[in-house]
Every structure is written in C-alpha cells, then in structure tokens.
Motif scaffolding. Structure first.
Motif, PDB file in Angstrom:
ATOM      1  N   LEU A  53       0.861  -1.172   0.000  1.00  0.00           N
ATOM      2  CA  LEU A  53       0.000   0.000   0.000  1.00  0.00           C
ATOM      3  C   LEU A  53       0.902   1.227   0.000  1.00  0.00           C
ATOM      4  O   LEU A  53       1.554   1.523   1.006  1.00  0.00           O
ATOM      5  CB  LEU A  53      -0.930   0.019   1.218  1.00  0.00           C
ATOM      6  CG  LEU A  53      -1.917   1.179   1.246  1.00  0.00           C
ATOM      7  CD1 LEU A  53      -2.955   1.010   0.125  1.00  0.00           C
ATOM      8  CD2 LEU A  53      -2.612   1.267   2.602  1.00  0.00           C
ATOM      9  N   GLN A  54       0.928   1.908  -1.129  1.00  0.00           N
ATOM     10  CA  GLN A  54       1.669   3.160  -1.242  1.00  0.00           C
ATOM     11  C   GLN A  54       0.727   4.284  -0.848  1.00  0.00           C
ATOM     12  O   GLN A  54      -0.325   4.462  -1.475  1.00  0.00           O
ATOM     13  CB  GLN A  54       2.179   3.356  -2.669  1.00  0.00           C
ATOM     14  CG  GLN A  54       2.820   4.708  -2.927  1.00  0.00           C
ATOM     15  CD  GLN A  54       4.122   4.882  -2.185  1.00  0.00           C
ATOM     16  OE1 GLN A  54       4.946   3.978  -2.138  1.00  0.00           O
ATOM     17  NE2 GLN A  54       4.326   6.041  -1.568  1.00  0.00           N
ATOM     18  N   MET A  55       1.108   5.037   0.178  1.00  0.00           N
ATOM     19  CA  MET A  55       0.259   6.112   0.685  1.00  0.00           C
ATOM     20  C   MET A  55       0.966   7.443   0.498  1.00  0.00           C
ATOM     21  O   MET A  55       2.067   7.640   1.029  1.00  0.00           O
ATOM     22  CB  MET A  55      -0.052   5.890   2.168  1.00  0.00           C
ATOM     23  CG  MET A  55      -0.691   4.530   2.454  1.00  0.00           C
ATOM     24  SD  MET A  55      -1.169   4.333   4.184  1.00  0.00           S
ATOM     25  CE  MET A  55       0.456   4.224   4.946  1.00  0.00           C
ATOM     26  N   ASN A  56       0.354   8.323  -0.252  1.00  0.00           N
ATOM     27  CA  ASN A  56       0.898   9.654  -0.511  1.00  0.00           C
ATOM     28  C   ASN A  56      -0.033  10.724   0.031  1.00  0.00           C
ATOM     29  O   ASN A  56      -1.203  10.458   0.321  1.00  0.00           O
ATOM     30  CB  ASN A  56       1.081   9.857  -2.025  1.00  0.00           C
ATOM     31  CG  ASN A  56       2.055   8.872  -2.632  1.00  0.00           C
ATOM     32  OD1 ASN A  56       3.058   8.507  -2.026  1.00  0.00           O
ATOM     33  ND2 ASN A  56       1.764   8.430  -3.851  1.00  0.00           N
ATOM     34  N   SER A  57       0.496  11.914   0.158  1.00  0.00           N
ATOM     35  CA  SER A  57      -0.300  13.059   0.632  1.00  0.00           C
ATOM     36  C   SER A  57      -1.052  12.715   1.907  1.00  0.00           C
ATOM     37  O   SER A  57      -2.256  12.975   2.034  1.00  0.00           O
ATOM     38  CB  SER A  57      -1.278  13.496  -0.461  1.00  0.00           C
ATOM     39  OG  SER A  57      -0.598  13.837  -1.640  1.00  0.00           O
ATOM     40  N   LEU A  58      -0.347  12.144   2.848  1.00  0.00           N
ATOM     41  CA  LEU A  58      -0.982  11.685   4.079  1.00  0.00           C
ATOM     42  C   LEU A  58      -1.504  12.848   4.916  1.00  0.00           C
ATOM     43  O   LEU A  58      -0.901  13.937   4.944  1.00  0.00           O
ATOM     44  CB  LEU A  58      -0.003  10.847   4.889  1.00  0.00           C
ATOM     45  CG  LEU A  58       0.185   9.429   4.344  1.00  0.00           C
ATOM     46  CD1 LEU A  58       1.457   8.795   4.897  1.00  0.00           C
ATOM     47  CD2 LEU A  58      -1.020   8.572   4.672  1.00  0.00           C
ATOM     48  N   LYS A  59      -2.630  12.595   5.560  1.00  0.00           N
ATOM     49  CA  LYS A  59      -3.309  13.600   6.378  1.00  0.00           C
ATOM     50  C   LYS A  59      -3.396  13.088   7.814  1.00  0.00           C
ATOM     51  O   LYS A  59      -3.369  11.868   8.049  1.00  0.00           O
ATOM     52  CB  LYS A  59      -4.721  13.823   5.841  1.00  0.00           C
ATOM     53  CG  LYS A  59      -4.788  14.181   4.372  1.00  0.00           C
ATOM     54  CD  LYS A  59      -6.233  14.238   3.895  1.00  0.00           C
ATOM     55  CE  LYS A  59      -6.331  14.535   2.398  1.00  0.00           C
ATOM     56  NZ  LYS A  59      -7.741  14.574   1.933  1.00  0.00           N
ATOM     57  N   PRO A  60      -3.535  13.983   8.772  1.00  0.00           N
ATOM     58  CA  PRO A  60      -3.685  13.523  10.156  1.00  0.00           C
ATOM     59  C   PRO A  60      -4.840  12.531  10.327  1.00  0.00           C
ATOM     60  O   PRO A  60      -4.743  11.611  11.151  1.00  0.00           O
ATOM     61  CB  PRO A  60      -3.944  14.819  10.920  1.00  0.00           C
ATOM     62  CG  PRO A  60      -3.222  15.860  10.128  1.00  0.00           C
ATOM     63  CD  PRO A  60      -3.419  15.451   8.684  1.00  0.00           C
ATOM     64  N   GLU A  61      -5.890  12.686   9.553  1.00  0.00           N
ATOM     65  CA  GLU A  61      -7.027  11.771   9.668  1.00  0.00           C
ATOM     66  C   GLU A  61      -6.738  10.380   9.117  1.00  0.00           C
ATOM     67  O   GLU A  61      -7.582   9.477   9.226  1.00  0.00           O
ATOM     68  CB  GLU A  61      -8.276  12.345   9.001  1.00  0.00           C
ATOM     69  CG  GLU A  61      -8.067  12.838   7.584  1.00  0.00           C
ATOM     70  CD  GLU A  61      -7.804  14.332   7.513  1.00  0.00           C
ATOM     71  OE1 GLU A  61      -7.030  14.845   8.368  1.00  0.00           O
ATOM     72  OE2 GLU A  61      -8.349  14.987   6.597  1.00  0.00           O
ATOM     73  N   ASP A  62      -5.579  10.191   8.500  1.00  0.00           N
ATOM     74  CA  ASP A  62      -5.163   8.860   8.065  1.00  0.00           C
ATOM     75  C   ASP A  62      -4.522   8.075   9.208  1.00  0.00           C
ATOM     76  O   ASP A  62      -4.206   6.891   9.041  1.00  0.00           O
ATOM     77  CB  ASP A  62      -4.166   8.951   6.906  1.00  0.00           C
ATOM     78  CG  ASP A  62      -4.781   9.511   5.632  1.00  0.00           C
ATOM     79  OD1 ASP A  62      -4.133  10.349   4.992  1.00  0.00           O
ATOM     80  OD2 ASP A  62      -5.924   9.115   5.303  1.00  0.00           O
ATOM     81  N   THR A  63      -4.326   8.725  10.341  1.00  0.00           N
ATOM     82  CA  THR A  63      -3.760   8.044  11.494  1.00  0.00           C
ATOM     83  C   THR A  63      -4.662   6.899  11.936  1.00  0.00           C
ATOM     84  O   THR A  63      -5.858   7.097  12.179  1.00  0.00           O
ATOM     85  CB  THR A  63      -3.571   9.025  12.660  1.00  0.00           C
ATOM     86  OG1 THR A  63      -2.591  10.001  12.290  1.00  0.00           O
ATOM     87  CG2 THR A  63      -3.116   8.306  13.922  1.00  0.00           C
ATOM     88  N   ALA A  64      -4.093   5.704  12.002  1.00  0.00           N
ATOM     89  CA  ALA A  64      -4.878   4.520  12.333  1.00  0.00           C
ATOM     90  C   ALA A  64      -3.951   3.315  12.411  1.00  0.00           C
ATOM     91  O   ALA A  64      -2.770   3.398  12.030  1.00  0.00           O
ATOM     92  CB  ALA A  64      -5.951   4.263  11.283  1.00  0.00           C
ATOM     93  N   VAL A  65      -4.492   2.214  12.881  1.00  0.00           N
ATOM     94  CA  VAL A  65      -3.821   0.924  12.742  1.00  0.00           C
ATOM     95  C   VAL A  65      -4.290   0.326  11.414  1.00  0.00           C
ATOM     96  O   VAL A  65      -5.492   0.221  11.173  1.00  0.00           O
ATOM     97  CB  VAL A  65      -4.146  -0.025  13.898  1.00  0.00           C
ATOM     98  CG1 VAL A  65      -3.471  -1.377  13.674  1.00  0.00           C
ATOM     99  CG2 VAL A  65      -3.702   0.578  15.224  1.00  0.00           C
TER     100      VAL A  65
END
Length: 114
Positions: free
Chosen positions: A80-92
């Motif tokens: 899983l390539q994750m770009n432009s991460l946001k604080p709301e992407d915080t998770a397990v």
C-alpha cells in the motif's frame, strides 16, 4: 492456516508518504484477494483498498488518488503506497487476505502528525 505479517508503518508528517507491505505465508493455494483495512481510535474498521487476483482494485473514496494498492502474486505480498498523508489517516492498518477464508494481520500503526 495463513499468517500475515505487515511492515512499514511509522510516524510521518502531513503531506508525506509511507509504503506498507504484507507477506502471506503458510498453507496457501490461491489468494483471491488481498488488501488493507484501517481502524482509527474510537472508530470502526474500514476498507482502505483491495486488489483481486486478476488485478482489479477497489478503494475507499477518501483514499482514491492518494493511495495505491498492488500485489506480487509470486511473493504472496501486497503493498500500500500512501501519498499526501493527512492527520485523519492516522490509524492501525490491517492486512487482509481471502483464500479459503478471510485472514487478518496483527496491524501496523501509521501516525500522521507534525
């Protein structure tokens, strides 16, 4: 029995990128689907992205255009390539696969914070 081991989580600043990996091992005949779910504190587990054996993908709307799921069938691995991460992407983030039944990994923490 299938075991899933995730790696690649960690702390990243907003706007940054991370790549998660998940390797499936054990008694594997054919993996119909692999992918990722996530669970933030106080929230239900939700779909992130799934990729089928033939390569078709399905993303949650909030991840489209920012996240990319891919798999290496020969290695029984999903990424899983994750770009432009946001604080709301915080998770397990949990790896998921379907063979004869569904299996879950233990999860890897992703924290997006400055």
């Amino acid at each position: 029995q299938v075991q899933l081991v995730e790696s690649g989580g960690g702390l990243v600043q907003p706007g940054g990128s991370l790549t998660l990996s998940c390797v499936a091992s054990g008694t594997i005949f054919s993996i119909a689907a692999m992918g990722w779910y996530r669970q933030a504190p106080g929230k239900q587990r939700e779909l992130v992205a799934i990729i089928l054996l033939g390569g078709n993908t399905n993303y949650a709307d909030s991840m489209k255009g920012r996240f990319t799921v891919s798999r290496d069938n020969a290695k029984n691995t999903v990424y899983l390539q994750m770009n432009s991460l946001k604080p709301e992407d915080t998770a397990v983030y949990y790896c998921y696969c379907v063979t004869n039944k569904a299996y879950w990994g233990q999860g890897t923490q992703v924290t997006v914070s400055s």
